[in-house]
Structure formats: structure tokens, C-alpha cells
Design a protein around this motif. Structure first.
Motif, PDB file in Angstrom:
ATOM      1  N   LEU A   3       0.852  -1.188   0.000  1.00  0.00           N
ATOM      2  CA  LEU A   3       0.000   0.000   0.000  1.00  0.00           C
ATOM      3  C   LEU A   3       0.886   1.236   0.000  1.00  0.00           C
ATOM      4  O   LEU A   3       1.874   1.302   0.726  1.00  0.00           O
ATOM      5  N   THR A   4       0.504   2.204  -0.796  1.00  0.00           N
ATOM      6  CA  THR A   4       1.265   3.451  -0.825  1.00  0.00           C
ATOM      7  C   THR A   4       0.974   4.254   0.433  1.00  0.00           C
ATOM      8  O   THR A   4      -0.059   4.062   1.089  1.00  0.00           O
ATOM      9  N   ALA A  10      -5.019   8.249   3.353  1.00  0.00           N
ATOM     10  CA  ALA A  10      -6.411   8.473   2.969  1.00  0.00           C
ATOM     11  C   ALA A  10      -7.350   7.560   3.757  1.00  0.00           C
ATOM     12  O   ALA A  10      -8.427   7.988   4.187  1.00  0.00           O
ATOM     13  N   THR A  11      -6.945   6.320   3.956  1.00  0.00           N
ATOM     14  CA  THR A  11      -7.758   5.388   4.742  1.00  0.00           C
ATOM     15  C   THR A  11      -7.877   5.874   6.183  1.00  0.00           C
ATOM     16  O   THR A  11      -8.967   5.870   6.767  1.00  0.00           O
ATOM     17  N   ASP A  34     -11.380  -1.680  -1.725  1.00  0.00           N
ATOM     18  CA  ASP A  34     -10.454  -0.787  -2.424  1.00  0.00           C
ATOM     19  C   ASP A  34      -9.007  -1.095  -2.051  1.00  0.00           C
ATOM     20  O   ASP A  34      -8.111  -1.076  -2.898  1.00  0.00           O
ATOM     21  N   LEU A  35      -8.771  -1.373  -0.782  1.00  0.00           N
ATOM     22  CA  LEU A  35      -7.413  -1.662  -0.323  1.00  0.00           C
ATOM     23  C   LEU A  35      -6.893  -2.962  -0.917  1.00  0.00           C
ATOM     24  O   LEU A  35      -5.747  -3.036  -1.352  1.00  0.00           O
ATOM     25  N   THR A  36      -7.733  -3.989  -0.953  1.00  0.00           N
ATOM     26  CA  THR A  36      -7.273  -5.259  -1.515  1.00  0.00           C
ATOM     27  C   THR A  36      -7.053  -5.150  -3.011  1.00  0.00           C
ATOM     28  O   THR A  36      -6.145  -5.789  -3.547  1.00  0.00           O
ATOM     29  N   PRO A 123      -1.645   5.500 -10.604  1.00  0.00           N
ATOM     30  CA  PRO A 123      -2.949   4.991 -10.144  1.00  0.00           C
ATOM     31  C   PRO A 123      -3.268   3.655 -10.803  1.00  0.00           C
ATOM     32  O   PRO A 123      -2.747   3.316 -11.852  1.00  0.00           O
ATOM     33  N   ILE A 124      -4.138   2.902 -10.142  1.00  0.00           N
ATOM     34  CA  ILE A 124      -4.519   1.570 -10.637  1.00  0.00           C
ATOM     35  C   ILE A 124      -5.264   1.701 -11.936  1.00  0.00           C
ATOM     36  O   ILE A 124      -6.056   2.524 -12.169  1.00  0.00           O
TER      37      ILE A 124
END
Length: 124
Positions: A3-4, A10-11, A34-36, A123-124
Motif C-alpha cells: 500500500l502506498t 487516505a484510509t 479498495d485496499l485489496t 494509479p490503478i
């Protein structure tokens, strides 16, 4: 980690820490999708040999080494032209080709590093 720092921050900011403990955990798991997704994407990229290789520190030093070698070759091989023109001559003449090839290698290395950095951090 996968994770960045931006995602972690943000989380952390999206969670409401004033609610009771059960609600905080439910909110966190609601964001887990979203995290996964991001972690799976980073794991997939980490499996790519090209990306792993070009984002290591030892690979990122190579363009600087190429620049140092180019500068050294220019120092020892460039001479003022006999007819006093502004065009320098290279002695031995093969050093001009070596400098050109090293410049191309330096450019390719920098493009590879930029590409890998954008793929890993974009970004993804």
C-alpha cells in the motif's frame, strides 16, 4: 509494503474514530475492497521481473555511471581542432562513437526507469 503512503493516509483520514468500536471495524472492512484491489495490483506488478529490476537502487545508479564515463571520455579525447574552428576533434576517433553509444544507453536506461516508476507508483 503493497500500500502506498497516500492510500494509508487516505484510509486513516476517512475513518471516524469517534464512533463505537464495532462501527469503526465495520467502516474499515467496508473500505477493504479498495485496499485489496490496490494490494493485488501491487503484488501483480511486483511479480514482473522488468519492473522489479528497474526500480532497484542499483539499476537507478546506472545512468549516472554512464554520464560519468561519458564526461571522462570527453575530457580525455576532445581536442581543439588544428584549423581553429569551433568543432572539436576526438583523438582517438573511436571515442566519439563510444560517447554516442553511451549517450543512447543512458537515454534508454532513463526511459526504462521512468516507465517502471510510473507503473509502480501510478494509479490503478
Amino acid at each position: 509494503g503493497f500500500l502506498t503512503d497516500e492510500t494509508k493516509q487516505a484510509t486513516h483520514e476517512r475513518l471516524d474514530y469517534t464512533v463505537e468500536d464495532g462501527q469503526l471495524i465495520r467502516d474499515f472492512f467496508a473500505m477493504a475492497t479498495d485496499l485489496t484491489d490496490e494490494m493485488e495490483h501491487k503484488m501483480k506488478l511486483a511479480g514482473n521481473y522488468f519492473l522489479r529490476m528497474t526500480t532497484h537502487d542499483y539499476f537507478e545508479i546506472l545512468p549516472y555511471i554512464a554520464a560519468l564515463v561519458i564526461n571522462f571520455l570527453m575530457l580525455i579525447s576532445m581536442h581543439k581542432s588544428v584549423d581553429d574552428t569551433t568543432t572539436p576533434t576526438f583523438k582517438p576517433a573511436g571515442f566519439q562513437n563510444a560517447i554516442f553509444v553511451l549517450g543512447i544507453i543512458q537515454l534508454v536506461l532513463n526511459v526504462c526507469i521512468l516507465d517502471a516508476s510510473l507503473a509502480m507508483n501510478g494509479p490503478i
